[in-house]
Design an enzyme around this catalytic site. Sequence first.
Site, PDB file in Angstrom:
ATOM      1  N   MET A  10       0.849  -1.194   0.000  1.00 20.17           N
ATOM      2  CA  MET A  10       0.000   0.000   0.000  1.00 20.17           C
ATOM      3  C   MET A  10       0.887   1.248   0.000  1.00 20.17           C
ATOM      4  O   MET A  10       1.556   1.546   0.988  1.00 20.17           O
ATOM      5  CB  MET A  10      -0.915  -0.004   1.219  1.00 20.17           C
ATOM      6  CG  MET A  10      -1.808  -1.237   1.326  1.00 20.17           C
ATOM      7  SD  MET A  10      -2.978  -1.408  -0.056  1.00 20.17           S
ATOM      8  CE  MET A  10      -4.054  -0.005   0.247  1.00 20.17           C
ATOM      9  N   SER A  11       0.902   1.969  -1.115  1.00 21.98           N
ATOM     10  CA  SER A  11       1.769   3.145  -1.242  1.00 21.98           C
ATOM     11  C   SER A  11       1.085   4.432  -0.815  1.00 21.98           C
ATOM     12  O   SER A  11       1.735   5.467  -0.697  1.00 21.98           O
ATOM     13  CB  SER A  11       2.225   3.287  -2.691  1.00 21.98           C
ATOM     14  OG  SER A  11       1.118   3.641  -3.513  1.00 21.98           O
ATOM     15  N   GLY A  13      -1.353   5.571  -2.762  1.00 21.38           N
ATOM     16  CA  GLY A  13      -1.861   6.089  -4.032  1.00 21.38           C
ATOM     17  C   GLY A  13      -3.092   5.337  -4.488  1.00 21.38           C
ATOM     18  O   GLY A  13      -3.477   4.315  -3.909  1.00 21.38           O
ATOM     19  N   VAL A  14      -3.693   5.819  -5.562  1.00 27.61           N
ATOM     20  CA  VAL A  14      -4.937   5.218  -6.033  1.00 27.61           C
ATOM     21  C   VAL A  14      -4.700   3.827  -6.624  1.00 27.61           C
ATOM     22  O   VAL A  14      -5.555   2.933  -6.500  1.00 27.61           O
ATOM     23  CB  VAL A  14      -5.634   6.144  -7.055  1.00 27.61           C
ATOM     24  CG1 VAL A  14      -4.833   6.269  -8.343  1.00 27.61           C
ATOM     25  CG2 VAL A  14      -7.049   5.662  -7.358  1.00 27.61           C
ATOM     26  N   ASP A  15      -3.557   3.606  -7.247  1.00 27.46           N
ATOM     27  CA  ASP A  15      -3.323   2.313  -7.896  1.00 27.46           C
ATOM     28  C   ASP A  15      -3.242   1.176  -6.888  1.00 27.46           C
ATOM     29  O   ASP A  15      -3.900   0.138  -7.055  1.00 27.46           O
ATOM     30  CB  ASP A  15      -2.048   2.374  -8.738  1.00 27.46           C
ATOM     31  CG  ASP A  15      -2.185   3.285  -9.950  1.00 27.46           C
ATOM     32  OD1 ASP A  15      -3.320   3.443 -10.438  1.00 27.46           O
ATOM     33  OD2 ASP A  15      -1.173   3.837 -10.395  1.00 27.46           O
ATOM     34  N   SER A  16      -2.447   1.329  -5.834  1.00 22.12           N
ATOM     35  CA  SER A  16      -2.364   0.261  -4.835  1.00 22.12           C
ATOM     36  C   SER A  16      -3.689   0.110  -4.091  1.00 22.12           C
ATOM     37  O   SER A  16      -4.058  -1.000  -3.693  1.00 22.12           O
ATOM     38  CB  SER A  16      -1.221   0.513  -3.859  1.00 22.12           C
ATOM     39  OG  SER A  16      -1.406   1.709  -3.133  1.00 22.12           O
ATOM     40  N   MET A  35       5.483   0.489   3.095  1.00 23.99           N
ATOM     41  CA  MET A  35       6.943   0.490   3.158  1.00 23.99           C
ATOM     42  C   MET A  35       7.465   1.907   3.319  1.00 23.99           C
ATOM     43  O   MET A  35       7.125   2.797   2.532  1.00 23.99           O
ATOM     44  CB  MET A  35       7.522  -0.098   1.867  1.00 23.99           C
ATOM     45  CG  MET A  35       7.310  -1.564   1.676  1.00 23.99           C
ATOM     46  SD  MET A  35       7.747  -2.091  -0.018  1.00 23.99           S
ATOM     47  CE  MET A  35       6.124  -2.060  -0.795  1.00 23.99           C
ATOM     48  N   CYS A  99      14.810  -0.180  -7.258  1.00 18.63           N
ATOM     49  CA  CYS A  99      13.875  -0.229  -6.131  1.00 18.63           C
ATOM     50  C   CYS A  99      12.979  -1.452  -6.241  1.00 18.63           C
ATOM     51  O   CYS A  99      12.723  -2.136  -5.245  1.00 18.63           O
ATOM     52  CB  CYS A  99      13.045   1.043  -6.077  1.00 18.63           C
ATOM     53  SG  CYS A  99      11.857   1.084  -4.714  1.00 18.63           S
ATOM     54  N   CYS A 195      11.114   8.900  -6.619  1.00 20.83           N
ATOM     55  CA  CYS A 195      10.326   8.850  -5.388  1.00 20.83           C
ATOM     56  C   CYS A 195      10.940   9.639  -4.242  1.00 20.83           C
ATOM     57  O   CYS A 195      10.231  10.348  -3.521  1.00 20.83           O
ATOM     58  CB  CYS A 195      10.117   7.391  -4.967  1.00 20.83           C
ATOM     59  SG  CYS A 195      11.644   6.424  -4.875  1.00 20.83           S
TER      60      CYS A 195
END
Length: 372
Positions: A10-11, A13-16, A35, A99, A195
């Site tokens: 889970m970042s 953001g909308v994608d995750s 993370m 990364c 990032c």
Amino acid sequence: MSAMRTIVGMSGGVDSSVAALVLQEAGEPIAGLFMRNWAEDDSGDCRAEDDRRDAVAVCGRLGIPMHFRDFSSEYWSGVFAHFLDEYAAGRTPNPDVLCNREIKFKHFLDAAQELGAQYIATGHYARIARSGEGWKLLKAADRGKDQSYFLHQLGEDQLAATRFPLGELHKTKVREMARAANLPTHAKKDSTGICFIGERDFREFLGRYLPARPGPMRTPDGQPVGEHPGVFYFTLGQREGLNIGGRRGFAAAPWYVVGKDVARNVLYVDQGTDSPWLQSQSLDTQHVHWIAGSPPQRRFTCMAQTRYRQPDQDCEVTVADDGTVGVRFAQRQRAVTPGQSLVLYDGEVCLGGGVIASTDAPLEQLIREQAA
């Protein structure tokens, strides 16, 4: 069945967020993991805490457990130190590739398995397919968002333990699903750039670690046209930040970086986006990683990308005994940059790739000859 079979990275953001939603709606037992990859500094520009709060809010909305891991020391040693070394050497690295290999599909995968999960999932736009006894990495259905370029260093073992729930979805659909599910990130702006730099000025950030070393800017035939703050601040084909302005004896056309001589601290520039000094037709790489474990043949034709979102380019690949490859393109290429990744494709299948070591661009060859 375990209470948790897949852990979603889970970042914030909308994608995750939608990756987790897709799995949950499919009945998959999931949890989230955030993370922390970059230690906060005093600039106030790092958005990690905002992203963490958004990740927590999404997991709360979905009603799933949330885990946290701090990988900042691993990121520094496995990604950022290499990033600095490459820039200091005059190359332009791609930290997202490292990364993924060193953090997301190594330390994150290990942490998820320690927590009892069988799989990890991320919000990457790519697909995974089983092929006999092996696994393949495929381009995403949304070719405009495809991120297989950044994932080419993965191996079959990692692919077998990974899920990409967004692989078949288009970005517009992802936004729609997030909005319909009332996820807190549904309208959040996509992150761009590197990032750990975020919205900060790149040159100012890099200057904290690589002190400015001013030197001359010259045309390829040696005419001085200005001074640069440090050759490592620039990349081939770059137009912004040169501050050359109008020059007597030169046309009123934009200037572009066409070469970097680190040893002599000279930045070479030329006018015109299609300057012949930016053109190359062949390149050599460092050691290439093959997703299947080995190349399809010692010599073969396929498609390639030398930068993210570049249209596929026809090429011929020759694999050397030391694991490097030589590539010759059917058409001349603009601003192929040492330090960036060459990624090879057979249709929608990503074969693998490696870091570009050198090209046959005329100025690059000239600089090498002068250094010899």
